[in-house]
Design an enzyme around this catalytic site. Structure first.
Site, short mmCIF file in Angstrom:
data_model
loop_
_atom_site.label_atom_id
_atom_site.label_comp_id
_atom_site.label_asym_id
_atom_site.label_seq_id
_atom_site.Cartn_x
_atom_site.Cartn_y
_atom_site.Cartn_z
N TYR A 153 0.97 -1.17 0.25
CA TYR A 153 -0.01 -0.11 0.15
C TYR A 153 1.08 1.42 -0.29
O TYR A 153 2.03 1.73 0.76
CB TYR A 153 -0.59 0.10 1.28
CG TYR A 153 -1.98 0.96 1.05
CD1 TYR A 153 -2.27 1.46 0.57
CD2 TYR A 153 -1.30 1.90 2.82
CE1 TYR A 153 -3.57 2.36 0.12
CE2 TYR A 153 -2.44 3.55 2.76
CZ TYR A 153 -3.06 3.43 1.59
OH TYR A 153 -4.42 4.61 1.06
N ASP A 255 9.32 4.51 -0.04
CA ASP A 255 7.88 3.99 0.45
C ASP A 255 8.44 3.94 1.70
O ASP A 255 8.15 3.50 2.50
CB ASP A 255 7.49 4.03 0.29
CG ASP A 255 5.25 4.46 0.74
OD1 ASP A 255 6.08 5.49 1.64
OD2 ASP A 255 4.85 4.41 0.52
N LYS A 282 3.71 10.36 8.48
CA LYS A 282 3.88 9.82 10.12
C LYS A 282 4.07 10.59 10.61
O LYS A 282 4.15 11.23 10.99
CB LYS A 282 3.43 8.27 10.14
CG LYS A 282 2.40 7.80 8.76
CD LYS A 282 1.80 6.32 9.20
CE LYS A 282 1.62 5.99 7.72
NZ LYS A 282 0.32 5.57 8.26
#
Ligand SMILES: Cc1ncc(COP(=O)(O)O)c(C=O)c1O
Length: 445
Positions: A153, A255, A282
């Protein structure tokens, strides 16, 4: 009644106010939900307060939080330094139509800690980070095709919502997976612009990359795959991707939206591998909405507005906003090497304690993870990629997830979690004791 029905009945009776809020939410939001990743059946709990490792809900239930807003809150909830930084910034305004000094310091910290990042740009989510990193690679190479891993994802935009959780019966050959569009509304043509590689299988990934070498704008990979349960890449897989992309002149994107948690310089420091571009999110925002992307100067300079027409355009009302910068800087400054050592020790303590419990109770389960990250796996397969992850027993997962909520512990709705700097060994022991109770109660032991 099944074990799951028993847990759900207990859950309903302990959370009547959350249920009432959810009934109301359903009137105004589809399914009462505005964020799939925190939705669960029959309804989520509605949180009213968070402090340290604890979440309090509308019914007054207090649970120990092993989600930390999907790995974000590495210092726990309401760390005094982060709250002070936010309060100080509040006194000076929440957003400006000009950059603030803090954004300079924030960028400096990221570039100092992550040597592959020579220049960085801020956005407001990890989704925007991967969107822009992919755009950067396409602008830089003049090519379109992206290679990504099955089961990864990378955010919620068309270019990458492909083969995240495909049904195995339509996902094709495990060594050369199909590109599967994840849901209606995604541009079907997006699947043609992606090739899918199996995670942690370098020989197969290399074959795919070499086959498409002249068309590839980038290879994107998560060094620790969150979607499949915080599954770390095998070092030879990541190194192989680095070597083959360097040889073929294809930009490699890491990522690190989740994996930046693994060490001060992110997973790339942990593995000793330098990508060309990195996506962040995050942790770097200290709990505020955030994303960033950065990398080699020669690629990032495509964004330089002083270079005149032809540059990549990139606005964003809240990019680099001073509230997020304040929380991000305060958090990053708290993250010393010693804090990372402790996070890793506690992560391993949790994973090892769960492994011992699984062996003792002889339950058909496993645990994956790295550094401060973990996930329970409801399969006896050694989960290293999407196909092994897809063997999880979903009924058992939901039973344990709901049972743990009933015992006062919150994991993500896929039973993944992480420890923060403020979790104690006692919190971890209590988590494992609760897991024992849930497994015994459900008859899995
Ligand atoms: C690896 C990875 N990339 C990108 C994203 C998207 O980030 P955001 O939810 O901030 O858009 C996520 C979110 O969980 C993620 O885990």
């Amino acid at each position: 009644m099944t074990a799951l029905e028993v847990e759900i009945a207990a859950y309903r009776s302990a959370n009547p106010k959350s249920k009432a809020l959810h009934d109301q939410a359903e009137r105004f939001m589809p399914g009462g939900d505005t964020r799939n990743s925190i939705f669960w059946s029959p309804f989520p709990v509605y949180v009213t307060h968070a402090e340290g490792t604890k979440l309090t809900d509308a019914d007054g239930n207090v649970r120990t939080d092993f989600v930390n807003n999907m790995t974000t809150l590495i210092m726990g909830h309401r760390h005094p330094d982060v709250i002070k930084a936010l309060r100080d910034q509040l006194d000076h305004g929440v957003s400006y139509p000009a950059p603030s000094p803090s954004v300079v310091r924030w960028a400096e910290i990221i570039c100092e800690r992550v040597p592959s990042v020579e220049k960085v740009r801020f956005v407001n989510s990890g989704t925007e980070a991967t969107l822009n990193a992919i755009r950067a690679a396409r602008a830089f190479t003049g090519k379109t095709l992206i290679a990504k891993c099955e089961g990864a994802y990378h955010g919620n935009h068309d270019a990458i919502q492909i083969s995240v959780t495909p049904a195995v019966n339509v996902a094709g050959d495990a060594e050369e997976p199909e590109s599967v569009v994840m849901f209606p509304g995604i541009n079907p043509g997006a699947a043609d612009d992606i090739v899918i590689m199996p995670y942690n299988n370098f020989p197969a990934a290399e074959r795919i990359i070499r086959k498409h070498a002249t068309e590839l704008a980038a290879v994107i990979v998560e060094p620790i795959n969150g979607q499949c349960g915080m599954v770390p890449a095998k070092p030879e897989f990541l190194q192989g991707l680095r070597d083959v992309t360097a040889e073929l002149g294809i930009p490699l994107i890491f990522d690190e939206v989740i994996s930046f948690r693994a060490s001060r310089g992110g997973a790339q420091e942990f593995y000793g591998i330098k990508p060309d571009l990195t996506c962040f999110g995050k942790v770097i925002g200290g709990g505020m909405p955030v994303g960033a992307f950065g990398g080699k100067d020669e690629i990032m300079s495509l964004w330089d507005p002083t270079h005149g027409p032809g540059q990549v355009q990139h606005a964003g009302t809240f990019n680099g906003n001073p509230m997020t910068a304040a929380a991000g800087i305060a958090t990053l400054e708290l993250l010393t090497p010693e804090v990372y050592e402790e996070l890793e020790r506690k992560g391993e303590l949790l994973r090892q304690s769960v492994r011992e419990l699984i062996a003792e109770l002889e339950v058909p389960m496993g645990v994956t993870g790295a550094a401060s990250l973990f996930a329970l796996q409801f399969t006896t397969e050694n989960v290293t990629d999407y196909r092994t992850y897809a063997t999880n027993d979903k009924q058992m997962l939901q039973t344990v997830f709901t049972g743990m909520l009933n015992e006062g512990f919150v994991m993500s709705n896929r039973c993944a979690g992480n420890v923060s700097a403020v979790h104690t060994d006692e919190d971890i022991r209590a988590f494992v004791d609760a897991l024992r109770k849930v497994l015994v109660r459900a008859g899995y032991a």
